[in-house]
Enzyme design. Structure first.
Site, PDB file in Angstrom:
ATOM      1  N   LYS A   1      -6.864   3.101  -3.434  1.00  7.64           N
ATOM      2  CA  LYS A   1      -7.316   3.078  -2.052  1.00  7.64           C
ATOM      3  C   LYS A   1      -7.580   4.501  -1.600  1.00  7.64           C
ATOM      4  O   LYS A   1      -6.828   5.419  -1.962  1.00  7.64           O
ATOM      5  CB  LYS A   1      -6.229   2.401  -1.210  1.00  7.64           C
ATOM      6  CG  LYS A   1      -6.417   2.459   0.291  1.00  7.64           C
ATOM      7  CD  LYS A   1      -5.344   1.606   1.006  1.00  7.64           C
ATOM      8  CE  LYS A   1      -5.299   1.893   2.490  1.00  7.64           C
ATOM      9  NZ  LYS A   1      -4.235   1.144   3.193  1.00  7.64           N
TER      10      LYS A   1
ATOM     11  N   LYS B   1     -10.219   0.034  -2.703  1.00 13.92           N
ATOM     12  CA  LYS B   1     -10.171  -0.219  -1.267  1.00 13.92           C
ATOM     13  C   LYS B   1     -10.472   1.053  -0.484  1.00 13.92           C
ATOM     14  O   LYS B   1      -9.623   1.935  -0.389  1.00 13.92           O
ATOM     15  CB  LYS B   1      -8.778  -0.755  -0.876  1.00 13.92           C
ATOM     16  CG  LYS B   1      -8.584  -0.911   0.631  1.00 13.92           C
ATOM     17  CD  LYS B   1      -7.230  -1.515   0.973  1.00 13.92           C
ATOM     18  CE  LYS B   1      -6.962  -1.453   2.470  1.00 13.92           C
ATOM     19  NZ  LYS B   1      -5.610  -1.908   2.843  1.00 13.92           N
TER      20      LYS B   1
ATOM     21  N   ASP C   1       0.856  -1.182   0.000  1.00 12.76           N
ATOM     22  CA  ASP C   1       0.000   0.000   0.000  1.00 12.76           C
ATOM     23  C   ASP C   1       0.895   1.236   0.000  1.00 12.76           C
ATOM     24  O   ASP C   1       1.508   1.560   1.019  1.00 12.76           O
ATOM     25  CB  ASP C   1      -0.906   0.021   1.249  1.00 12.76           C
ATOM     26  CG  ASP C   1      -1.993  -1.051   1.193  1.00 12.76           C
ATOM     27  OD1 ASP C   1      -1.789  -2.068   0.505  1.00 12.76           O
ATOM     28  OD2 ASP C   1      -3.038  -0.862   1.839  1.00 12.76           O
TER      29      ASP C   1
END
Lengths: 272, 301
Positions: free
Chosen positions: B201, B237, B138
């Site tokens: 995300k 996400k 991430d």
């Protein structure tokens, strides 16, 4: 506003629930008529929301000093005194209102004294201070009797020690009027939550709820329902109180308070 | 790369009122009984169980990883979560527990959460995490550069980190709470996808405004339109601020209504969350036992 010759229409009141310091209608949208009044009919989901509100309010209420909690309960007594006429209009006798106010004051006084009676400095065979002190159980479900004195007699002893309550009341107008008293006194939102409706519908959900720590069945009239609730409560080892007496004018003793207390005992070394 | 700038600024503007009304309307759907049970199990499988605290210890990460494998020890039918998400220093600890289990191991990298570090530090951060066993990275974009209009720098960074990831999946954190407008969210989504992101995300969870339904809707539309144009599917996400089962189900409705079944899978949609899992487990327990569950019966972390 211009004066009208037409007769004035009075504003009719809907008696709503009291959850987390607010007066919502039932999430189910249901109402029922009680003596001609429109009353919200609580559902299991209202009970669920009330438990969430009670759980949220509990740590802060328990952390307040006993002296402060006593003041708050005393303030409730003051506010009932001021709203005496409202309770009378609902059919509560003056003597009963007096008794309810006196009961609130009596429990308010116990707030910072119960620890001296229910707690102890224990003699132990070793160089330790051994102290037992009572602590609140947590969130307590209360099936309350319909009368004002009965309601006060089951709610005040539970909250004064630092618990929060979810009350199911079969005497809706009196209970909601008491809720209005609580909302205008210093009781934090969520400490007392009041649901109006049928105990047989809501109480089983409180009895089996994993996040409810105690259950007071004083207001349950039906013995079969009481047994069923006790069995459901056993699944999570709740403390259950089934008061034998329904004479609320008698001296209640300490049992209503001690039923929802946990004893914490600490050992502290001494003599070094 | 003036064509990148013209592409991003050539994207249609987002109708703010419309997207918020649409997200709010979809949030009112009622999902009950068997559909709810399926939604809860799917949501559990989509959780990226996250701990990103300075106070994380190996013990806490081990406990969290064990919980990821078996979220509800009382019920063997409860599925495992999608992934565990930790800081790079904790990757080897989590890897010991998770290896071979099918639960993915995600690590934040690239100077999370601010992203304010030189590129070589970010790349080293990424390589370390992958070497430690992380199969998902991430990364955070440089919001400073993005907001200053330096799209090329952001693009090049993502490309470089993607390369450093090797076989690991790359999730690109846009930190939508700092992007200020939906137009920026749409541009950042496209920028990340064009640079090779496998997932986009919403947030780090470290700024006050985290994932919201409208922002996720804008991002879902972006991945839908991107696949229509390029044929490549990118996951989404949302992370931060999703705490209840009700919230999670709203997101599932949003996916179903915006991009359809193709994204209703842990391979293409994840929730970045920590406290959400316990609420999902409590709701699941309520459905299986028939009475309300309480937090006392579930682990804290």
């Amino acid at each position: 506003m211009p004066k009208s010759s037409a007769p004035r229409l009075s504003v009719r009141k809907t008696f709503k629930l009291y959850i987390g310091g607010a007066f919502p209608r039932s999430e189910s949208g249901r109402t029922y008529l009680v003596d001609g009044d429109n009353v919200a009919l609580a559902s299991r989901k209202d009970a669920r929301d009330a438990v969430v509100a009670a759980r949220k309010a509990q740590p802060k209420w328990a952390a307040a000093t006993a002296y402060n909690r006593g003041q708050v309960v005393y303030r409730v007594a003051e506010m009932v005194e001021a709203r005496r006429s409202e309770f009378k209009a609902l059919g509560t006798a003056g003597d009963e209102v007096n008794a309810a106010i006196d009961r609130l004051v009596w429990y308010a006084g116990w707030s910072d004294k119960i620890a001296q009676v229910a707690g102890n400095a224990n003699p132990v065979s070793g160089p330790f201070f051994n102290l037992s002190s009572p602590e609140p159980t947590g969130v307590v479900g209360v099936i309350a009797p319909p009368s004002l004195l009965g309601l006060v007699s089951v709610v005040a002893p539970v909250i004064v020690t630092g618990n929060t309550v979810v009350v199911v009341s079969g005497g809706p107008q009196v209970a909601v009027t008491l809720a209005e008293v609580l909302a205008t006194s210093d009781v934090p939102g969520g400490v007392v939550n009041i649901l109006t409706g049928h105990a047989a519908e809501i109480a089983p959900w409180l009895a089996s709820h994993d996040d409810v720590n105690g259950l007071d069945l004083t207001g349950v009239d039906d013995p079969a329902l009481a047994v069923e609730l006790e069995q459901a409560a056993a699944g999570t080892l709740k403390r259950v109180r089934r008061a034998g007496t329904t004479d609320f004018t008698a001296d209640p003793g300490l049992a209503p308070m001690t039923a929802f207390l946990e004893t914490k005992t600490v050992w502290h070394p001494k003599g070094f | 790369m003036s064509d990148l700038r013209s592409l991003l600024h050539g994207l249609p503007g987002v109708d703010k009122v419309g997207v918020e009304a649409r997200a709010a309307a979809l949030g009112t759907r009622s999902v009950k009984t068997t559909a709810k049970a399926q939604a809860i199990d799917l949501a559990i499988r989509m959780v990226d169980l996250t701990t990103l605290e300075g106070a994380d210890t190996p013990g806490k990460v081990r406990a969290l990883s064990a919980k990821a494998l078996r979220p509800d020890p009382a019920d063997p039918t409860c599925p495992p979560v999608g992934a565990v998400c930790v800081y790079p220093a904790m990757v080897p600890v989590a890897f010991d527990v998770l290896k071979g289990s099918g639960v993915h191991l995600a690590s934040v990298a690239t100077a999370f959460p601010s992203g304010q570090a030189p590129l070589d530090v970010k790349l080293a951060d990424t390589r370390d995490a992958v070497a430690g066993g992380a199969d998902e990275i991430d990364m955070v974009i440089s919001r400073g550069a993005f907001l200053a209009g330096d799209y090329t720098k952001v693009f090049d960074e993502i490309v470089a980190v993607k390369e450093a990831c090797g076989p690991a999946h790359l999730k690109v954190i846009l930190e939508t709470g700092e992007l200020a407008t939906y137009d920026n969210v749409r541009r950042a989504s496209w920028l990340a996808m064009l640079a090779g992101a496998d997932f986009i995300k919403t947030s780090t969870g470290k700024v006050p405004i985290a994932a919201t339904l409208p922002v996720t809707l804008v991002m879902l539309e972006a991945v839908r339109d991107y696949r229509a144009q390029t044929g490549r599917q990118v996951g989404v996400k949302p992370a931060g601020g999703i705490r209840t089962t009700k919230d999670a189900i709203k997101y599932l409705v949003l996916i179903n209504e915006t991009v359809g079944d193709d994204w209703l899978s842990p391979d293409w949609f994840r929730f970045g969350a920590s406290s959400l899992l316990n609420d999902l487990l409590m709701q699941r327990t309520k459905l299986t036992t028939g009475h309300y569950a309480g937090p006392d019966y579930f682990t804290l972390d």
